[in-house]
Design an enzyme around this catalytic site. Structure first.
Site, PDB file in Angstrom:
ATOM      1  N   SER A 223      -9.060  -9.310   9.490  1.00 32.63           N
ATOM      2  CA  SER A 223     -10.064  -8.707   8.856  1.00 32.63           C
ATOM      3  C   SER A 223     -11.582  -9.293   9.246  1.00 32.63           C
ATOM      4  O   SER A 223     -11.721 -10.457   9.337  1.00 32.63           O
ATOM      5  CB  SER A 223      -9.960  -8.811   7.064  1.00 32.63           C
ATOM      6  OG  SER A 223     -11.054  -8.260   6.596  1.00 32.63           O
ATOM      7  N   SER A 224     -12.672  -8.346   9.136  1.00 35.53           N
ATOM      8  CA  SER A 224     -13.912  -8.895   9.510  1.00 35.53           C
ATOM      9  C   SER A 224     -14.458  -9.841   8.370  1.00 35.53           C
ATOM     10  O   SER A 224     -15.338 -10.690   8.617  1.00 35.53           O
ATOM     11  CB  SER A 224     -14.912  -7.714   9.318  1.00 35.53           C
ATOM     12  OG  SER A 224     -14.879  -7.039   8.240  1.00 35.53           O
ATOM     13  N   CYS A 225     -13.770  -9.726   7.063  1.00 32.02           N
ATOM     14  CA  CYS A 225     -14.183 -10.631   6.215  1.00 32.02           C
ATOM     15  C   CYS A 225     -14.084 -12.302   6.525  1.00 32.02           C
ATOM     16  O   CYS A 225     -14.330 -13.236   5.570  1.00 32.02           O
ATOM     17  CB  CYS A 225     -13.541 -10.350   4.880  1.00 32.02           C
ATOM     18  SG  CYS A 225     -11.913 -10.759   4.713  1.00 32.02           S
TER      19      CYS A 225
ATOM     20  N   TYR B 109      -8.981 -13.924   0.183  1.00 32.03           N
ATOM     21  CA  TYR B 109      -8.420 -12.777   1.078  1.00 32.03           C
ATOM     22  C   TYR B 109      -8.756 -13.465   2.422  1.00 32.03           C
ATOM     23  O   TYR B 109      -7.976 -13.569   3.325  1.00 32.03           O
ATOM     24  CB  TYR B 109      -8.826 -11.447   0.984  1.00 32.03           C
ATOM     25  CG  TYR B 109      -8.514 -10.557   1.863  1.00 32.03           C
ATOM     26  CD1 TYR B 109      -7.246 -10.090   1.828  1.00 32.03           C
ATOM     27  CD2 TYR B 109      -9.102  -9.940   2.751  1.00 32.03           C
ATOM     28  CE1 TYR B 109      -6.526  -9.151   2.650  1.00 32.03           C
ATOM     29  CE2 TYR B 109      -8.771  -9.001   3.886  1.00 32.03           C
ATOM     30  CZ  TYR B 109      -7.380  -8.744   3.720  1.00 32.03           C
ATOM     31  OH  TYR B 109      -7.103  -7.775   4.300  1.00 32.03           O
TER      32      TYR B 109
ATOM     33  N   LYS C 254      -6.473 -14.660   5.405  1.00 35.56           N
ATOM     34  CA  LYS C 254      -6.375 -14.151   7.265  1.00 35.56           C
ATOM     35  C   LYS C 254      -6.690 -15.038   8.040  1.00 35.56           C
ATOM     36  O   LYS C 254      -6.341 -14.898   9.267  1.00 35.56           O
ATOM     37  CB  LYS C 254      -7.435 -12.823   7.059  1.00 35.56           C
ATOM     38  CG  LYS C 254      -7.213 -11.660   6.411  1.00 35.56           C
ATOM     39  CD  LYS C 254      -5.823 -11.308   6.834  1.00 35.56           C
ATOM     40  CE  LYS C 254      -5.230 -10.041   6.342  1.00 35.56           C
ATOM     41  NZ  LYS C 254      -4.036  -9.355   7.096  1.00 35.56           N
TER      42      LYS C 254
ATOM     43  N   HIS D 182     -11.375   0.466  -1.041  1.00 30.48           N
ATOM     44  CA  HIS D 182     -12.678   0.223  -0.316  1.00 30.48           C
ATOM     45  C   HIS D 182     -13.786   1.147  -0.550  1.00 30.48           C
ATOM     46  O   HIS D 182     -13.626   2.289  -0.974  1.00 30.48           O
ATOM     47  CB  HIS D 182     -12.490   0.052   1.127  1.00 30.48           C
ATOM     48  CG  HIS D 182     -11.653  -1.304   1.381  1.00 30.48           C
ATOM     49  ND1 HIS D 182     -10.098  -1.247   1.710  1.00 30.48           N
ATOM     50  CD2 HIS D 182     -11.745  -2.669   1.603  1.00 30.48           C
ATOM     51  CE1 HIS D 182      -9.578  -2.503   1.864  1.00 30.48           C
ATOM     52  NE2 HIS D 182     -10.618  -3.268   1.776  1.00 30.48           N
TER      53      HIS D 182
END
Length: 296
Positions: A94-96, A123, A127, A166
């Site tokens: 994920s980009s987070c 989260y 990841k 989202h």
């Protein structure tokens, strides 16, 4: 959403021996169950798209669950893949994972260069652990395990829950309900200034199949659209696609989240892959899916 898109992409390319399990059929947090699945089915290639996901509210409310369940899912699958001699595994991140204040656009080398965005920290940590698991199994055991970091996704089979979805699917639902109920306004969280990038699910799936076929390196790869849009402009775009005629109100008492998250997907683009679905067209397709699945 992503799993079903991967299956569509594989079938489109002629692959037929596809093994899938739904959440109700296989508990990925159960180590014994996951190992039994691998022992019985012996998959050659694994797309690890399963995760516990949600928007800002869900991430910040269920912090322990997001960390625990995602750690369980990825560690169970990655270790079982190693034990069963899987030829190649692709882990979906994920980009987070990137620091909250990382330079833009986000390059792969920015990982672990600063503090994470607080609301999504559990989260993100899970990841990041998945990325490092793939790297460690490659280093220690020689496994061809790769990782891809997608930007914000949307499309068929998305989650439109009013609290746990989202931003884009949440906006689709909000504007649709406001339209059908003749509401004068729609409230959007934050001040509308944060910039976000969105990739249609079937474009992501196409990229993941491309990487499974053409990429074997340790370094994870960003998968993005290449452009971003403010939440305010996104809301206006969704409003237009849905056909809502009321006003948009921004609730500045709610969190904005990370100021900007634009992925640098130059590495993937240089390999020969590019997205095909524009944002307005993609939102129209997603809205059609919402109408079919949630208003019948």
């Amino acid at each position: 959403m992503v799993g079903s898109a991967i299956v569509r992409a594989l079938r489109h390319q002629g692959y037929e021996n596809i093994i899938v399990r739904t959440r109700s059929e296989l508990d990925l947090c159960n180590q014994d169950a996951v190992l039994q699945f691998f022992n019985e089915n012996k998959p050659d290639y694994v797309f690890l798209a399963a995760a516990k996901v949600g928007g800002i509210m869900a991430n910040n409310t269920y912090r322990a669950a997001f960390l625990y369940e995602n750690l369980q899912i990825e560690s169970n699958i990655i270790h079982s893949a190693y034990l069963n001699g899987v030829k190649k595994l692709l882990f979906l991140g994920s980009s987070c994972i990137y620091p909250k204040m990382a330079p833009q656009p986000l390059k792969e080398e920015y990982l672990l260069s600063g503090l994470l965005e607080e609301t999504k920290e559990p989260y993100a940590i899970a990841k990041i652990a998945g990325i490092k698991l793939c790297e460690a199994y490659r280093d220690q055991y020689g496994c061809n395990f790769i990782s891809a970091m997608p930007t914000n996704m949307y499309g068929p089979n998305d989650n439109y829950h009013p609290e746990n979805s989202h931003v884009l699917p949440a906006l689709i639902r909000k504007f649709h309900e406001a339209k059908t109920e003749n509401l004068a306004t729609v409230t959007v969280w934050g001040d509308g200034s944060p910039l976000r990038e969105f990739l249609y699910a079937d474009d992501l799936a196409d990229a993941l199949v491309f990487l499974m076929q053409h990429y074997d390196e340790k370094q994870f790869v960003n998968v993005g659209y290449g452009e971003d849009i403010s939440i305010g402009d996104l809301a206006t775009l969704v409003k237009s696609v849905v056909g809502y005629t009321g006003d948009i109100v921004f609730d500045t008492g709610k969190p904005n989240g990370t100021p900007r998250k634009l992925m640098d997907s130059g590495k993937l683009f240089s390999l020969g892959w590019k997205p095909k679905t524009g944002l307005k067209d993609g939102i129209a397709l997603a809205y059609g899916d919402f109408l079919q699945r949630h208003t019948q």
